[in-house]
Design a protein around this motif. Sequence first.
Motif, PDB file in Angstrom:
ATOM      1  N   ALA A 165      -8.638  -5.731 -11.685  1.00 56.85           N
ATOM      2  CA  ALA A 165      -8.825  -4.289 -11.874  1.00 56.85           C
ATOM      3  C   ALA A 165      -9.901  -3.760 -10.932  1.00 56.85           C
ATOM      4  O   ALA A 165     -10.002  -2.552 -10.684  1.00 56.85           O
ATOM      5  N   GLN A 170       0.818  -1.217   0.000  1.00 55.61           N
ATOM      6  CA  GLN A 170       0.000   0.000   0.000  1.00 55.61           C
ATOM      7  C   GLN A 170       0.848   1.260   0.000  1.00 55.61           C
ATOM      8  O   GLN A 170       0.350   2.363  -0.259  1.00 55.61           O
ATOM      9  N   GLY A 193       0.824   3.838  -3.052  1.00 58.63           N
ATOM     10  CA  GLY A 193      -0.268   4.745  -3.393  1.00 58.63           C
ATOM     11  C   GLY A 193      -1.284   3.990  -4.223  1.00 58.63           C
ATOM     12  O   GLY A 193      -0.948   3.029  -4.929  1.00 58.63           O
ATOM     13  N   LYS A 194      -2.520   4.376  -4.156  1.00 62.51           N
ATOM     14  CA  LYS A 194      -3.609   3.616  -4.754  1.00 62.51           C
ATOM     15  C   LYS A 194      -3.439   3.405  -6.263  1.00 62.51           C
ATOM     16  O   LYS A 194      -3.559   2.274  -6.760  1.00 62.51           O
ATOM     17  N   THR A 195      -3.161   4.467  -7.004  1.00 64.62           N
ATOM     18  CA  THR A 195      -3.055   4.363  -8.467  1.00 64.62           C
ATOM     19  C   THR A 195      -1.858   3.518  -8.884  1.00 64.62           C
ATOM     20  O   THR A 195      -1.971   2.611  -9.726  1.00 64.62           O
ATOM     21  N   ALA A 196      -0.691   3.817  -8.284  1.00 63.96           N
ATOM     22  CA  ALA A 196       0.531   3.085  -8.630  1.00 63.96           C
ATOM     23  C   ALA A 196       0.426   1.618  -8.204  1.00 63.96           C
ATOM     24  O   ALA A 196       0.927   0.724  -8.889  1.00 63.96           O
ATOM     25  N   ARG A 197      -0.247   1.399  -7.098  1.00 61.27           N
ATOM     26  CA  ARG A 197      -0.413   0.033  -6.595  1.00 61.27           C
ATOM     27  C   ARG A 197      -1.264  -0.799  -7.549  1.00 61.27           C
ATOM     28  O   ARG A 197      -0.928  -1.932  -7.880  1.00 61.27           O
ATOM     29  N   ARG A 198      -2.366  -0.213  -8.002  1.00 57.32           N
ATOM     30  CA  ARG A 198      -3.240  -0.914  -8.942  1.00 57.32           C
ATOM     31  C   ARG A 198      -2.499  -1.187 -10.253  1.00 57.32           C
ATOM     32  O   ARG A 198      -2.610  -2.274 -10.832  1.00 57.32           O
ATOM     33  N   LYS A 199      -1.746  -0.215 -10.706  1.00 50.29           N
ATOM     34  CA  LYS A 199      -0.992  -0.353 -11.957  1.00 50.29           C
ATOM     35  C   LYS A 199       0.020  -1.494 -11.852  1.00 50.29           C
ATOM     36  O   LYS A 199       0.122  -2.332 -12.754  1.00 50.29           O
TER      37      LYS A 199
END
Length: 262
Positions: free
Chosen positions: A192, A141, A144-150
Amino acid sequence: FKTRFFRFLSKTHTHAHTLTKMKASTNEQVKDLLKRANELCLLLGEFHELFVGCEDEAAIDKASQLLKVPMCKLVGPIVGDLTKVGEIVYAAGCQDVEVNSAVRGADLKVNGSGDCIEHKVCTYKETKKGGSAITFSACSQNLGKTARRKKLLEDMERKTRGGGVVMEVKNHRGVTTNTFTMSPRYVMEFFARIPLGSSKTYSIMVKRCPSCKVFHRIDKVHHYGQVFDARDGHLSEDEWKSVFKPTRTNCKGVAPVYPEIA
């Protein structure tokens, strides 16, 4: 000089004779090793059938205790990375599938096509308190949310490209009772949308329903994947919500209703 020369020849002859004997001895050892390996392979196959078919739990426990140490002594040097055991067994039962020796990346690869398969194994026990789970890495975690999802999606694409996910459920004797799959497209859509919490992992519950003996949570994930593939990669938003909705592990005789597979 002659005396020294003949002594040298004598020593050379003796040394050559010794090497020949050693070589012959080594060859015999190799033959014996391979012979015993073949015999052991047959015996282990027969024992495995007895082991999984025996209904006497006390006998199973006793046999397990007797074999635990000697089997560990063999498995370590033969297999090497013990985390690959499940993958080796699964690949042996498939055509053109081999274990990826790399620490990172796909667990299995399909020869020729280069397709990648993420292989998961879960061993369950019949307990009242809880069950087991199929676990996937969900990245840190701290990204960061965006980088983690990517990063999560990049990792899953690398591990499942062309092959998807295979999830095996085994009982406490190592027998595969259920196999669930996720296609590559479904994997990417599924991950996703998974909720990313504080944990570095994402788990799919594996607990058998005491009423109907179905693993409801993982079965639901698998079923919606089949619907997704049958519709050429489509689920409605309400259906996606259902995929991630908490699942009762005991249906009490009322089976859950899912969309039909077209």
